[in-house]
Design a protein around this motif. Sequence first.
Motif, PDB file in Angstrom:
ATOM      1  N   MET A   1     -24.867  -7.244 -28.063  1.00  0.00           N
ATOM      2  CA  MET A   1     -26.243  -6.745 -28.305  1.00  0.00           C
ATOM      3  C   MET A   1     -26.412  -6.093 -29.620  1.00  0.00           C
ATOM      4  SD  MET A   1     -27.501  -5.554 -24.747  1.00  0.00           S
ATOM      5  CE  MET A   1     -28.903  -6.735 -24.023  1.00  0.00           C
ATOM      6  N   PRO A   2     -27.668  -6.151 -30.335  1.00  0.00           N
ATOM      7  CA  PRO A   2     -27.476  -5.268 -31.613  1.00  0.00           C
ATOM      8  C   PRO A   2     -27.997  -3.981 -31.335  1.00  0.00           C
ATOM      9  CG  PRO A   2     -29.292  -6.998 -31.445  1.00  0.00           C
ATOM     10  CD  PRO A   2     -28.409  -7.185 -30.244  1.00  0.00           C
ATOM     11  N   THR A   3     -27.515  -2.991 -32.084  1.00  0.00           N
ATOM     12  CA  THR A   3     -28.122  -1.502 -31.775  1.00  0.00           C
ATOM     13  C   THR A   3     -28.239  -0.900 -32.882  1.00  0.00           C
ATOM     14  OG1 THR A   3     -25.575  -0.781 -32.372  1.00  0.00           O
ATOM     15  CG2 THR A   3     -25.965  -1.205 -30.234  1.00  0.00           C
ATOM     16  N   GLN A   4     -28.921   0.183 -32.739  1.00  0.00           N
ATOM     17  CA  GLN A   4     -29.338   1.211 -34.200  1.00  0.00           C
ATOM     18  C   GLN A   4     -28.932   2.485 -33.755  1.00  0.00           C
ATOM     19  OE1 GLN A   4     -33.580   0.739 -35.471  1.00  0.00           O
ATOM     20  NE2 GLN A   4     -33.958  -0.582 -33.456  1.00  0.00           N
ATOM     21  N   ARG A   5     -28.411   3.186 -34.722  1.00  0.00           N
ATOM     22  CA  ARG A   5     -27.838   4.584 -34.635  1.00  0.00           C
ATOM     23  C   ARG A   5     -29.038   5.472 -34.929  1.00  0.00           C
ATOM     24  NH1 ARG A   5     -22.729   5.879 -34.466  1.00  0.00           N
ATOM     25  NH2 ARG A   5     -22.076   7.993 -35.043  1.00  0.00           N
ATOM     26  N   LEU A   6     -29.295   6.211 -33.927  1.00  0.00           N
ATOM     27  CA  LEU A   6     -30.467   6.979 -33.731  1.00  0.00           C
ATOM     28  C   LEU A   6     -30.428   8.574 -33.640  1.00  0.00           C
ATOM     29  CD1 LEU A   6     -32.522   4.679 -31.315  1.00  0.00           C
ATOM     30  CD2 LEU A   6     -32.667   4.854 -33.740  1.00  0.00           C
ATOM     31  N   PHE A   7     -31.417   9.350 -34.086  1.00  0.00           N
ATOM     32  CA  PHE A   7     -30.976  10.538 -33.802  1.00  0.00           C
ATOM     33  C   PHE A   7     -32.649  11.093 -33.904  1.00  0.00           C
ATOM     34  CE2 PHE A   7     -30.629  10.396 -38.230  1.00  0.00           C
ATOM     35  CZ  PHE A   7     -31.594  11.514 -38.908  1.00  0.00           C
ATOM     36  N   THR A   8     -32.906  12.299 -33.049  1.00  0.00           N
ATOM     37  CA  THR A   8     -34.273  12.862 -33.361  1.00  0.00           C
ATOM     38  C   THR A   8     -34.313  14.179 -34.030  1.00  0.00           C
ATOM     39  OG1 THR A   8     -33.862  14.344 -31.193  1.00  0.00           O
ATOM     40  CG2 THR A   8     -35.224  12.180 -30.787  1.00  0.00           C
ATOM     41  N   ALA A   9     -35.273  14.473 -34.700  1.00  0.00           N
ATOM     42  CA  ALA A   9     -35.348  15.605 -35.789  1.00  0.00           C
ATOM     43  C   ALA A   9     -36.541  15.994 -35.993  1.00  0.00           C
ATOM     44  CB  ALA A   9     -34.792  14.912 -37.146  1.00  0.00           C
ATOM     45  N   LEU A  10     -36.485  17.427 -36.938  1.00  0.00           N
ATOM     46  CA  LEU A  10     -37.693  17.922 -37.398  1.00  0.00           C
ATOM     47  C   LEU A  10     -37.383  17.200 -38.767  1.00  0.00           C
ATOM     48  CD1 LEU A  10     -37.599  21.588 -35.980  1.00  0.00           C
ATOM     49  CD2 LEU A  10     -38.703  19.439 -35.123  1.00  0.00           C
ATOM     50  N   TRP A  11     -38.466  16.721 -39.455  1.00  0.00           N
ATOM     51  CA  TRP A  11     -38.416  16.186 -40.653  1.00  0.00           C
ATOM     52  C   TRP A  11     -39.428  17.101 -41.793  1.00  0.00           C
ATOM     53  CZ3 TRP A  11     -34.783  12.862 -41.157  1.00  0.00           C
ATOM     54  CH2 TRP A  11     -34.595  12.100 -42.426  1.00  0.00           C
ATOM     55  N   PRO A  12     -38.901  17.744 -42.410  1.00  0.00           N
ATOM     56  CA  PRO A  12     -39.683  18.751 -43.573  1.00  0.00           C
ATOM     57  C   PRO A  12     -40.523  17.614 -44.657  1.00  0.00           C
ATOM     58  CG  PRO A  12     -37.513  18.822 -43.911  1.00  0.00           C
ATOM     59  CD  PRO A  12     -37.379  17.978 -43.040  1.00  0.00           C
ATOM     60  N   ALA A  13     -41.784  18.281 -44.964  1.00  0.00           N
ATOM     61  CA  ALA A  13     -42.536  17.779 -45.926  1.00  0.00           C
ATOM     62  C   ALA A  13     -41.593  17.824 -47.408  1.00  0.00           C
ATOM     63  CB  ALA A  13     -43.773  18.616 -46.256  1.00  0.00           C
ATOM     64  N   PRO A  14     -41.943  16.739 -48.265  1.00  0.00           N
ATOM     65  CA  PRO A  14     -40.984  16.732 -49.278  1.00  0.00           C
ATOM     66  C   PRO A  14     -41.255  17.948 -50.115  1.00  0.00           C
ATOM     67  CG  PRO A  14     -42.451  14.701 -49.068  1.00  0.00           C
ATOM     68  CD  PRO A  14     -42.925  15.769 -48.171  1.00  0.00           C
ATOM     69  N   SER A  15     -42.083  18.709 -50.025  1.00  0.00           N
ATOM     70  CA  SER A  15     -42.099  20.007 -50.847  1.00  0.00           C
ATOM     71  C   SER A  15     -41.090  20.957 -50.364  1.00  0.00           C
ATOM     72  CB  SER A  15     -43.708  20.616 -51.032  1.00  0.00           C
ATOM     73  OG  SER A  15     -43.928  21.011 -49.482  1.00  0.00           O
ATOM     74  N   LEU A  16     -41.018  20.884 -49.034  1.00  0.00           N
ATOM     75  CA  LEU A  16     -39.885  21.821 -48.406  1.00  0.00           C
ATOM     76  C   LEU A  16     -38.565  21.357 -48.686  1.00  0.00           C
ATOM     77  CD1 LEU A  16     -38.948  24.328 -46.672  1.00  0.00           C
ATOM     78  CD2 LEU A  16     -39.310  23.112 -44.862  1.00  0.00           C
ATOM     79  N   GLN A  17     -38.609  19.929 -48.607  1.00  0.00           N
ATOM     80  CA  GLN A  17     -37.195  19.293 -48.881  1.00  0.00           C
ATOM     81  C   GLN A  17     -36.745  19.650 -50.511  1.00  0.00           C
ATOM     82  OE1 GLN A  17     -38.036  15.292 -47.803  1.00  0.00           O
ATOM     83  NE2 GLN A  17     -36.568  15.224 -46.278  1.00  0.00           N
ATOM     84  N   ALA A  18     -37.769  19.664 -51.233  1.00  0.00           N
ATOM     85  CA  ALA A  18     -37.403  20.316 -52.518  1.00  0.00           C
ATOM     86  C   ALA A  18     -36.900  21.487 -52.763  1.00  0.00           C
ATOM     87  CB  ALA A  18     -38.686  19.749 -53.517  1.00  0.00           C
TER      88      ALA A  18
END
Length: 168
Positions: free
Chosen positions: A1-18
């Motif tokens: 059976m195919p699987t996917q490696r997963l996680f839940t997260a908070l994803w910052p806006a590109p400006s905060l990532q920068a």
Amino acid sequence: MPTQRLFTALWPAPSLQAAISKWQGTWDWPRQAARVKEDRLHATLHFLGDVTVSRMPDLTRALAVPFESFELELGVAAVWPNGVAVVEPFVTPPALASLHARLGEVLRRMDIEVDSRPYRPHVTLARRAHAAAPPVDGPALRWRVDDGYVLVRSLPGGAGYEVVARFG
């Protein structure tokens, strides 16, 4: 059976990532350190591991838990004993702790293993960074989390991440 490696997260806006990436660039990094690329900077809520693709519809429905906005003030630089360099918030907001707990309950009900260690919210900056040294003064990075959280798939071969569902 195919699987996917997963996680839940908070994803910052590109400006905060920068902004995080810019601060990350002021650290003194050992040669072997593997810095996290700017577009991959995030705060993990729960690591799910490999999940069969057939479970995705049920999982996605179950992960839609109540969400309350909150603010994180990132500014605590640390290198953990396992060599992971991170920036942590000064305080864990109650709404974040509650979100983490609710998601953990959902995952346990779905028989997905949940980390038993206490939750330490953080953004990973680098791995293999045992001798990394943060700058003496770092900016307090304010992150208004009002756009919810995400379910993320790790792409094969370390090619990055793909947001597969948004919640909140």
